[in-house]
Design a protein around this motif. Structure first.
Motif, short mmCIF file in Angstrom:
data_model
loop_
_atom_site.label_atom_id
_atom_site.label_comp_id
_atom_site.label_asym_id
_atom_site.label_seq_id
_atom_site.Cartn_x
_atom_site.Cartn_y
_atom_site.Cartn_z
N LEU A 22 0.80 -1.23 0.00
CA LEU A 22 0.00 0.00 0.00
C LEU A 22 0.84 1.28 0.00
O LEU A 22 0.53 2.21 -0.75
CB LEU A 22 -0.98 0.01 1.17
N PRO A 23 1.89 1.37 0.81
CA PRO A 23 2.67 2.62 0.80
C PRO A 23 3.28 2.96 -0.57
O PRO A 23 3.58 4.12 -0.83
CB PRO A 23 3.76 2.38 1.84
N ALA A 24 3.45 1.97 -1.43
CA ALA A 24 4.04 2.22 -2.74
C ALA A 24 3.11 2.96 -3.69
O ALA A 24 3.57 3.58 -4.65
CB ALA A 24 4.47 0.89 -3.38
N TRP A 25 1.81 2.90 -3.43
CA TRP A 25 0.90 3.56 -4.36
C TRP A 25 -0.26 4.31 -3.70
O TRP A 25 -0.82 5.23 -4.30
CB TRP A 25 0.33 2.54 -5.36
N ASP A 104 -9.73 15.43 -2.42
CA ASP A 104 -9.84 13.98 -2.27
C ASP A 104 -9.84 13.30 -3.63
O ASP A 104 -9.17 12.29 -3.83
CB ASP A 104 -11.11 13.60 -1.50
N CYS A 105 -10.58 13.87 -4.58
CA CYS A 105 -10.62 13.31 -5.94
C CYS A 105 -9.24 13.33 -6.58
O CYS A 105 -8.82 12.35 -7.21
CB CYS A 105 -11.61 14.07 -6.81
N GLN A 106 -8.53 14.43 -6.40
CA GLN A 106 -7.18 14.54 -6.96
C GLN A 106 -6.25 13.50 -6.34
O GLN A 106 -5.49 12.83 -7.04
CB GLN A 106 -6.62 15.96 -6.74
N ALA A 107 -6.33 13.34 -5.02
CA ALA A 107 -5.47 12.37 -4.34
C ALA A 107 -5.79 10.94 -4.78
O ALA A 107 -4.87 10.15 -5.05
CB ALA A 107 -5.63 12.50 -2.82
N VAL A 108 -7.07 10.61 -4.90
CA VAL A 108 -7.45 9.26 -5.34
C VAL A 108 -6.99 9.03 -6.77
O VAL A 108 -6.46 7.96 -7.10
CB VAL A 108 -8.98 9.05 -5.20
N SER A 109 -7.18 10.02 -7.63
CA SER A 109 -6.74 9.89 -9.02
C SER A 109 -5.24 9.62 -9.10
O SER A 109 -4.79 8.74 -9.83
CB SER A 109 -7.09 11.16 -9.79
N GLU A 110 -4.46 10.36 -8.32
CA GLU A 110 -3.01 10.16 -8.32
C GLU A 110 -2.64 8.78 -7.80
O GLU A 110 -1.74 8.12 -8.34
CB GLU A 110 -2.34 11.25 -7.49
N ARG A 114 -0.80 5.87 -9.94
CA ARG A 114 0.43 5.28 -9.44
C ARG A 114 0.32 3.75 -9.41
O ARG A 114 1.25 3.04 -9.79
CB ARG A 114 0.75 5.84 -8.04
N LEU A 115 -0.83 3.23 -9.00
CA LEU A 115 -1.06 1.78 -8.99
C LEU A 115 -0.96 1.23 -10.41
O LEU A 115 -0.27 0.23 -10.65
CB LEU A 115 -2.43 1.47 -8.38
N VAL A 116 -1.63 1.88 -11.34
CA VAL A 116 -1.58 1.44 -12.74
C VAL A 116 -0.14 1.46 -13.26
O VAL A 116 0.31 0.51 -13.89
CB VAL A 116 -2.50 2.33 -13.62
N SER A 117 0.57 2.51 -12.96
CA SER A 117 1.96 2.63 -13.42
C SER A 117 2.83 1.50 -12.85
O SER A 117 3.63 0.91 -13.58
CB SER A 117 2.52 3.99 -13.00
N LEU A 118 2.65 1.19 -11.58
CA LEU A 118 3.42 0.10 -10.96
C LEU A 118 3.13 -1.23 -11.65
O LEU A 118 4.05 -2.02 -11.92
CB LEU A 118 3.11 -0.01 -9.49
#
Length: 122
Positions: A22-25, A104-110, A114-118
Motif C-alpha cells: 500500500l505505501p508504494a501507491w 480527495d478526488c485529486q489524491a485518489v486519481s493520483e 500510481r497503482l496502474v503505473s506500478l
C-alpha cells in the motif's frame, strides 16, 4: 472516479490487494509504517493519523472495498473495484462528498494512476 489500464484486472487486483505494498501507491491511505494484523486488516500511518483498515476478503470479483477506522473511531467505507474493460481493466473508486471533495478526488486519481503505473511497468 475511474482510471483505465492496459493491464488485466487480475494483475491490478493482485498488486492492490497486497496490503504490504500500500505505501508504494496509496499515499491517500498509507504514508508510513504499517502493521499487518491478518490477511484482511492492518494498522498504518496515514494522512489522518494512525488508522485501522479492514479490506474485503480476497476474492475473484475484483472487490477491494475497505473500511478505514479513523483515530476518533469514525468508520469510512471506501468502495473500490477492478473490472474488465476492452482495453484491459477499469479501476473504480467511490469518493464520498466532503469539505475537501476536489482534493480527495485529486489524491485518489493520483493513487490510482500510481497503482496502474506500478503494474504496467512490472
Amino acid at each position: 472516479m475511474s482510471v483505465l489500464s492496459s493491464a488485466s484486472p487480475e494483475k491490478i487486483y493482485k498488486l492492490a490487494r497486497d496490503l504490504s505494498k500500500l505505501p508504494a501507491w496509496a499515499s491517500g491511505l498509507a504514508t508510513g509504517s504499517l502493521t499487518l494484523i491478518d490477511a484482511n486488516s492492518l494498522e498504518l500511518d496515514s494522512p489522518m493519523g494512525r488508522v485501522h483498515t479492514e479490506f474485503s476478503p480476497i476474492n475473484s470479483c475484483g472487490i477491494l472495498d475497505h473500511t478505514v477506522i479513523l483515530p476518533d473511531g469514525t468508520k469510512v467505507l471506501n468502495p473500490f473495484r477492478v473490472i474488465p474493460h476492452p482495453t484491459g481493466s477499469e479501476l473504480i473508486f467511490t469518493v464520498r462528498p466532503s469539505e475537501n471533495f476536489e482534493e480527495d478526488c485529486q489524491a485518489v486519481s493520483e493513487d490510482l494512476e500510481r497503482l496502474v503505473s506500478l503494474v504496467e511497468s512490472a
